[in-house]
Write an enzyme that holds these catalytic residues in place. Structure first.
Site, PDB file in Angstrom:
ATOM      1  N   CYS A 159       0.873  -1.175   0.000  1.00 11.88           N
ATOM      2  CA  CYS A 159       0.000   0.000   0.000  1.00 11.88           C
ATOM      3  C   CYS A 159       0.908   1.223   0.000  1.00 11.88           C
ATOM      4  CB  CYS A 159      -0.938  -0.025   1.202  1.00 11.88           C
ATOM      5  SG  CYS A 159      -0.108  -0.329   2.758  1.00 11.88           S
ATOM      6  N   TYR A 192       2.342  11.788 -12.254  1.00 13.42           N
ATOM      7  CA  TYR A 192       0.923  12.057 -11.976  1.00 13.42           C
ATOM      8  C   TYR A 192       0.815  12.765 -10.628  1.00 13.42           C
ATOM      9  CZ  TYR A 192       1.320   7.980  -8.865  1.00 13.42           C
ATOM     10  OH  TYR A 192       1.707   7.110  -7.874  1.00 13.42           O
ATOM     11  N   ARG A 209       5.626   4.448 -17.887  1.00 13.53           N
ATOM     12  CA  ARG A 209       4.692   5.561 -17.697  1.00 13.53           C
ATOM     13  C   ARG A 209       4.842   6.196 -16.308  1.00 13.53           C
ATOM     14  NH1 ARG A 209       0.549   3.614 -14.446  1.00 13.53           N
ATOM     15  NH2 ARG A 209       0.674   1.352 -14.341  1.00 13.53           N
ATOM     16  N   TYR A 235       9.112  -3.604 -10.060  1.00 18.38           N
ATOM     17  CA  TYR A 235       7.827  -3.381 -10.730  1.00 18.38           C
ATOM     18  C   TYR A 235       8.114  -3.218 -12.214  1.00 18.38           C
ATOM     19  CZ  TYR A 235       3.086  -1.438 -11.466  1.00 18.38           C
ATOM     20  OH  TYR A 235       1.793  -1.209 -11.879  1.00 18.38           O
ATOM     21  N   HIS A 251       2.753  -7.257  -8.195  1.00 19.40           N
ATOM     22  CA  HIS A 251       1.540  -7.469  -8.988  1.00 19.40           C
ATOM     23  C   HIS A 251       1.656  -8.634  -9.989  1.00 19.40           C
ATOM     24  CE1 HIS A 251       1.125  -3.782  -6.954  1.00 19.40           C
ATOM     25  NE2 HIS A 251       1.336  -2.928  -7.928  1.00 19.40           N
ATOM     26  N   ASP A 258      -2.956  -2.487  -2.304  1.00 19.68           N
ATOM     27  CA  ASP A 258      -2.519  -1.429  -3.224  1.00 19.68           C
ATOM     28  C   ASP A 258      -3.255  -0.111  -2.973  1.00 19.68           C
ATOM     29  OD1 ASP A 258      -0.823  -0.368  -5.169  1.00 19.68           O
ATOM     30  OD2 ASP A 258      -2.315  -0.618  -6.736  1.00 19.68           O
ATOM     31  N   ASN A 293      -3.719   5.688 -10.272  1.00 22.73           N
ATOM     32  CA  ASN A 293      -3.840   5.548 -11.739  1.00 22.73           C
ATOM     33  C   ASN A 293      -4.818   4.482 -12.200  1.00 22.73           C
ATOM     34  OD1 ASN A 293      -1.779   7.545 -12.109  1.00 22.73           O
ATOM     35  ND2 ASN A 293      -0.293   5.982 -11.531  1.00 22.73           N
TER      36      ASN A 293
HETATM   37  C1  0GY Z   1       1.249   0.482  -7.668  1.00 22.44           C
HETATM   38  C2  0GY Z   1       1.106   0.806  -9.053  1.00 22.44           C
HETATM   39  C3  0GY Z   1       1.200   1.999  -9.691  1.00 22.44           C
HETATM   40  C4  0GY Z   1       1.867   3.140  -9.250  1.00 22.44           C
HETATM   41  C5  0GY Z   1       2.946   3.157  -8.482  1.00 22.44           C
HETATM   42  O1  0GY Z   1       4.904   4.092  -7.750  1.00 22.44           O
HETATM   43  C6  0GY Z   1       3.816   4.316  -8.257  1.00 22.44           C
HETATM   44  O2  0GY Z   1       3.433   5.434  -8.566  1.00 22.44           O
HETATM   45  O3  0GY Z   1       3.347   2.068  -7.890  1.00 22.44           O
HETATM   46  C7  0GY Z   1       0.642   2.045 -11.032  1.00 22.44           C
HETATM   47  O4  0GY Z   1       0.255   3.155 -11.485  1.00 22.44           O
HETATM   48  O5  0GY Z   1       0.558   0.997 -11.694  1.00 22.44           O
HETATM   49  O6  0GY Z   1       2.140  -0.301  -7.311  1.00 22.44           O
HETATM   50  O7  0GY Z   1       0.450   0.933  -6.851  1.00 22.44           O
END
Ligand code: 0GY
Length: 291
Positions: A30, A47, A128, A155, A179, A247, A252
């Site tokens: 989270c 963002y 992104r 990630y 994920h 999460d 996003n």
């Molecule tokens: C997540 C996924 C996202 C974003 C981030 O670091 C982040 O901004 O992790 C996403 O936009 O897929 O892990 O929550």
């Protein structure tokens, strides 16, 4: 700073889940965002989210029946880990963290984060969300955090795995994949792309995986039954190397904010037995984060 156009805030009123997590359960993925007035978002962010402060996160933890959190530094705060560390310091030992750092981080700063409860760093390869970081920089960071006993959270988009795999398997620490490696649900569990990821998990016992974010992958929508086979396959194959998390606050999302209660009710579909649930929600995260 206003939220990015089209940004969807977290669900204002999640339902109470039917599934009761076992005592000591950990939400192991989270984030906290801001509040911006105290912890401004990073200039290089991709963002601007809705503020999602620690108080809201802890309220949700209690409401969903969880005991602990792991807060992963999100890209909107980039390398400024203050909001995350502040949350750790005010959570009375119930929260650990994963930081995002650059080469310029000092050993003193790493040690201070370690004392606050940081247990790892995140390497983000999602184009992104972040600008490219050269692999030699990441490699040097990995070698600096390894002696602290920290791990690395990665990630990435599954389609980039062939290009990244050699680097991932060269990392000297425990490696946690965010994920489920982001499989394409339309292709199915048996697709070579997803099976390549399973092979990576099988061949490298230092790899763990978060069976998180069905809401990001689903084509069918809630309650995300089309994603169950992906989570179930990983829990069955690697019961001692899986983690679960909400999460929250769900950055996003494209269509709607997920109902966190529905996400909790997804857990027994991928981990139907009490033993699997205990491993996923209690024993595994405690082994990694509360050692
Ligand atoms: C997540 C996924 C996202 C974003 C981030 O670091 C982040 O901004 O992790 C996403 O936009 O897929 O892990 O929550």
């Amino acid at each position: 700073m206003p939220m990015s156009p089209g940004y969807i805030p977290f669900h204002p009123n999640p339902s109470r889940p039917r599934f009761r997590p076992p005592p000591g359960a950990v939400d192991a993925h989270c984030h906290v965002f801001g509040p911006e007035a105290k912890f401004p978002y990073a200039p290089e962010r991709k963002y601007t989210p809705c503020d999602a402060p620690k108080e809201k996160l802890f309220e949700l933890r209690d409401f969903l029946g969880f005991d602990k959190n792991v807060i992963v530094q999100a890209s909107c705060h980039s390398k400024d880990n203050r909001a995350m560390v502040d949350a750790l310091e005010s959570a009375g030992g119930k929260t650990k963290g994963v930081a995002y750092v650059g080469e310029e981080v000092t050993d003193d700063e790493l040690r201070a984060m370690d004392r606050a409860g940081v247990k790892g760093v995140r390497f983000n390869f999602v184009k992104r969300l972040v600008d490219f970081t050269p692999k030699d920089v990441l490699d040097r960071t990995a070698r600096r955090i390894a002696p602290l006993g920290w791990h690395i959270v990665i990630y990435f988009e599954m389609s980039d795995l062939p290009e990244l795999e050699a680097f991932f398997t060269s990392l000297p620490t425990t490696v946690i994949v965010d994920h489920m490696g982001t499989p394409n649900v339309a292709k199915g569990v048996d697709h070579p792309e997803n099976q390549r990821f399973h092979r990576l998990m099988r061949e490298h016992p230092n790899f763990w995986v978060k069976v998180t974010c069905p809401e990001r992958m689903t084509l069918a929508g809630p309650p995300y039954d089309d994603v169950v086979p992906f989570g179930r396959a990983l829990v069955q194959a690697f019961p001692e190397r899986v983690l679960w998390g909400t999460d929250w606050p769900h950055p996003n999302m494209k269509k709607e904010a997920p109902d966190d209660g529905i996400l909790v009710d997804y857990i027994p579909k991928i981990a139907p037995t009490a033993g699997e649930q205990r491993a996923l929600l209690v024993d595994n995260p405690l082994r990694l984060y509360w050692h």
